[in-house]
Design an enzyme around this catalytic site. Structure first.
Site, PDB file in Angstrom:
ATOM      1  N   LYS A  13       0.837  -1.216   0.000  1.00  0.00           N
ATOM      2  CA  LYS A  13       0.000   0.000   0.000  1.00  0.00           C
ATOM      3  C   LYS A  13       0.862   1.254   0.000  1.00  0.00           C
ATOM      4  CE  LYS A  13      -1.881  -0.950   3.973  1.00  0.00           C
ATOM      5  NZ  LYS A  13      -1.176  -2.204   4.284  1.00  0.00           N
ATOM      6  N   ARG A 160      11.845  -2.474  10.627  1.00  0.00           N
ATOM      7  CA  ARG A 160      10.877  -1.844  11.533  1.00  0.00           C
ATOM      8  C   ARG A 160      10.617  -2.738  12.742  1.00  0.00           C
ATOM      9  NH1 ARG A 160       5.763   0.159   8.067  1.00  0.00           N
ATOM     10  NH2 ARG A 160       4.630  -1.027   9.640  1.00  0.00           N
TER      11      ARG A 160
HETATM   12  P1  AP5 Z   1       5.001  -1.612   1.714  1.00  0.00           P
HETATM   13  O1  AP5 Z   1       4.645  -0.751   0.542  1.00  0.00           O
HETATM   14  O2  AP5 Z   1       5.847  -1.031   2.778  1.00  0.00           O
HETATM   15  O3  AP5 Z   1       3.680  -2.292   2.293  1.00  0.00           O
HETATM   16  P2  AP5 Z   1       2.488  -1.697   3.123  1.00  0.00           P
HETATM   17  O4  AP5 Z   1       1.241  -2.358   2.634  1.00  0.00           O
HETATM   18  O5  AP5 Z   1       2.500  -0.194   3.119  1.00  0.00           O
HETATM   19  O6  AP5 Z   1       2.869  -2.291   4.530  1.00  0.00           O
HETATM   20  P3  AP5 Z   1       2.869  -1.700   5.984  1.00  0.00           P
HETATM   21  O7  AP5 Z   1       3.514  -2.737   6.849  1.00  0.00           O
HETATM   22  O8  AP5 Z   1       3.448  -0.330   6.030  1.00  0.00           O
HETATM   23  O9  AP5 Z   1       1.378  -1.674   6.248  1.00  0.00           O
HETATM   24  P4  AP5 Z   1       0.724  -1.759   7.592  1.00  0.00           P
HETATM   25  O10 AP5 Z   1      -0.661  -1.499   7.160  1.00  0.00           O
HETATM   26  O11 AP5 Z   1       0.903  -2.940   8.418  1.00  0.00           O
HETATM   27  O12 AP5 Z   1       1.535  -0.656   8.414  1.00  0.00           O
HETATM   28  P5  AP5 Z   1       1.192   0.822   8.809  1.00  0.00           P
HETATM   29  O13 AP5 Z   1       2.432   1.591   8.756  1.00  0.00           O
HETATM   30  O14 AP5 Z   1      -0.010   1.307   8.087  1.00  0.00           O
HETATM   31  O15 AP5 Z   1       5.675  -2.942   1.141  1.00  0.00           O
HETATM   32  C1  AP5 Z   1       6.165  -3.956   2.013  1.00  0.00           C
HETATM   33  C2  AP5 Z   1       7.524  -4.468   1.513  1.00  0.00           C
HETATM   34  O16 AP5 Z   1       7.342  -5.191   0.294  1.00  0.00           O
HETATM   35  C3  AP5 Z   1       8.523  -3.347   1.180  1.00  0.00           C
HETATM   36  O17 AP5 Z   1       9.815  -3.771   1.524  1.00  0.00           O
HETATM   37  C4  AP5 Z   1       8.386  -3.160  -0.332  1.00  0.00           C
HETATM   38  O18 AP5 Z   1       9.577  -2.686  -0.911  1.00  0.00           O
HETATM   39  C5  AP5 Z   1       8.043  -4.572  -0.782  1.00  0.00           C
HETATM   40  N1  AP5 Z   1       7.114  -4.583  -1.916  1.00  0.00           N
HETATM   41  C6  AP5 Z   1       6.071  -3.739  -2.164  1.00  0.00           C
HETATM   42  N2  AP5 Z   1       5.431  -4.067  -3.308  1.00  0.00           N
HETATM   43  C7  AP5 Z   1       6.078  -5.176  -3.802  1.00  0.00           C
HETATM   44  C8  AP5 Z   1       5.889  -6.009  -4.959  1.00  0.00           C
HETATM   45  N3  AP5 Z   1       4.905  -5.778  -5.843  1.00  0.00           N
HETATM   46  N4  AP5 Z   1       6.737  -7.054  -5.121  1.00  0.00           N
HETATM   47  C9  AP5 Z   1       7.737  -7.313  -4.227  1.00  0.00           C
HETATM   48  N5  AP5 Z   1       7.966  -6.545  -3.114  1.00  0.00           N
HETATM   49  C10 AP5 Z   1       7.141  -5.504  -2.909  1.00  0.00           C
HETATM   50  O19 AP5 Z   1       0.745   0.597  10.325  1.00  0.00           O
HETATM   51  C11 AP5 Z   1       1.636   0.179  11.322  1.00  0.00           C
HETATM   52  C12 AP5 Z   1       0.901   0.099  12.653  1.00  0.00           C
HETATM   53  O20 AP5 Z   1       0.376   1.404  12.990  1.00  0.00           O
HETATM   54  C13 AP5 Z   1      -0.320  -0.810  12.681  1.00  0.00           C
HETATM   55  O21 AP5 Z   1       0.018  -2.141  12.954  1.00  0.00           O
HETATM   56  C14 AP5 Z   1      -1.144  -0.157  13.796  1.00  0.00           C
HETATM   57  O22 AP5 Z   1      -0.661  -0.511  15.063  1.00  0.00           O
HETATM   58  C15 AP5 Z   1      -0.885   1.322  13.601  1.00  0.00           C
HETATM   59  N6  AP5 Z   1      -1.893   1.949  12.727  1.00  0.00           N
HETATM   60  C16 AP5 Z   1      -1.666   2.544  11.513  1.00  0.00           C
HETATM   61  N7  AP5 Z   1      -2.816   3.012  11.000  1.00  0.00           N
HETATM   62  C17 AP5 Z   1      -3.799   2.706  11.891  1.00  0.00           C
HETATM   63  C18 AP5 Z   1      -5.206   2.915  11.919  1.00  0.00           C
HETATM   64  N8  AP5 Z   1      -5.854   3.516  10.900  1.00  0.00           N
HETATM   65  N9  AP5 Z   1      -5.893   2.464  12.993  1.00  0.00           N
HETATM   66  C19 AP5 Z   1      -5.276   1.859  14.008  1.00  0.00           C
HETATM   67  N10 AP5 Z   1      -3.955   1.612  14.046  1.00  0.00           N
HETATM   68  C20 AP5 Z   1      -3.213   2.037  12.997  1.00  0.00           C
END
Ligand code: AP5
Ligand code: ZN
Length: 214
Positions: A13, A160
């Site tokens: 994402k 992370r």
């Molecule tokens: P990446 O693009 O980083 O993936 P992502 O979907 O953004 O993953 P996140 O882990 O950031 O999502 P998340 O939803 O768990 O974390 P967030 O920060 O929102 O890609 C992942 C990896 O794969 C990278 O290394 C990339 O290079 C690689 N990649 C990408 N596309 C690829 C492809 N096509 N092929 C191969 N490799 C690829 O949230 C973190 C924490 O914050 C949550 O757990 C929660 O505790 C809190 N939080 C955040 N938002 C909320 C909310 N709205 N409500 C409550 N808690 C929240």
């Protein structure tokens, strides 16, 4: 253009949201990035969020909704925005819908980046994040030019805290329980678009551009 990115943790994402923001000239709003910036700066919000994030749990809705509703009313959001990591629960989606109704606005697209769980754990283990600018890399799929150094700002890259395998599994469980129901929610709202997130990043982006238009 107002866009929501849906998908499991690690589905890509953030990777795609950054490209969308750049191509269409709209802000990328990531609740995860906002929380991580608050943790880094030692704010009250950061201290509260950290306890949940380190466990792979969700930060409570009441700490999240107001933050986003306030952010989308900033002047730079006048032409739209891409939301990444929000909404993540049905109450968050309802809060957003209510806020948009009040503003006389509506969401245009909810893009679901679909990646099976098997691929996720592998991806997360290889992800590296920059301690300086927050840029994301992957040791295999998107490697930096110099090992563990950010191409953009020259700072170090780290795993992370919540990307350790046991925490990733918890985040996946939380995703299936609390976030996956949003796929139905936005399908019913008539704005859901599915893209295959297992292919190369460039091809995922092309599929998204095909939906959003050039
Ligand atoms: P990446 O693009 O980083 O993936 P992502 O979907 O953004 O993953 P996140 O882990 O950031 O999502 P998340 O939803 O768990 O974390 P967030 O920060 O929102 O890609 C992942 C990896 O794969 C990278 O290394 C990339 O290079 C690689 N990649 C990408 N596309 C690829 C492809 N096509 N092929 C191969 N490799 C690829 O949230 C973190 C924490 O914050 C949550 O757990 C929660 O505790 C809190 N939080 C955040 N938002 C909320 C909310 N709205 N409500 C409550 N808690 C929240
Ligand atoms: Zn950097």
């Amino acid at each position: 253009m107002k866009i929501i990115m849906l998908g499991a943790p690690g589905a890509g994402k953030g990777t795609q949201a950054k490209k969308i923001a750049e191509k269409y000239g709209i802000p990328h709003i990531s609740t995860g990035d906002i929380f991580r910036a608050n943790i880094k700066n030692g704010t009250e919000l950061g201290k509260k969020a950290k306890t949940y994030m380190d466990q792979g749990a969700l930060v409570p809705d009441e700490l999240t909704c107001d933050l986003v509703v306030d952010r989308i009313q900033q002047p730079d959001c006048a032409n739209g925005y891409v939301l990444d990591g929000f909404p993540r629960t049905i109450p968050q989606a309802e809060c957003l819908t209510t806020a948009l109704d009040k503003l006389g606005q509506k969401m245009d697209y909810a893009i679901n980046v679909d990646v099976p769980d098997e691929n996720i754990v592998h991806r997360m283990g290889g992800r590296r994040a920059c301690v300086g600018c927050g840029a994301t890399y992957h040791v295999v799929y998107n490697a930096p030019k110099a090992e563990d150094i950010c191409d953009t700002c020259g700072e170090h890259l780290v795993l992370r805290d919540d990307d350790k395998p046991e925490t990733v599994q918890k985040r996946l469980n939380v995703y299936h329980e609390q976030t996956q129901p949003l796929i139905d929610y936005y399908e019913k709202a008539g704005i859901l678009k599915n893209v295959d997130g297992t292919v190369d990043m460039k091809d995922v982006f092309q599929a998204i551009v095909n939906i959003l238009g050039e």
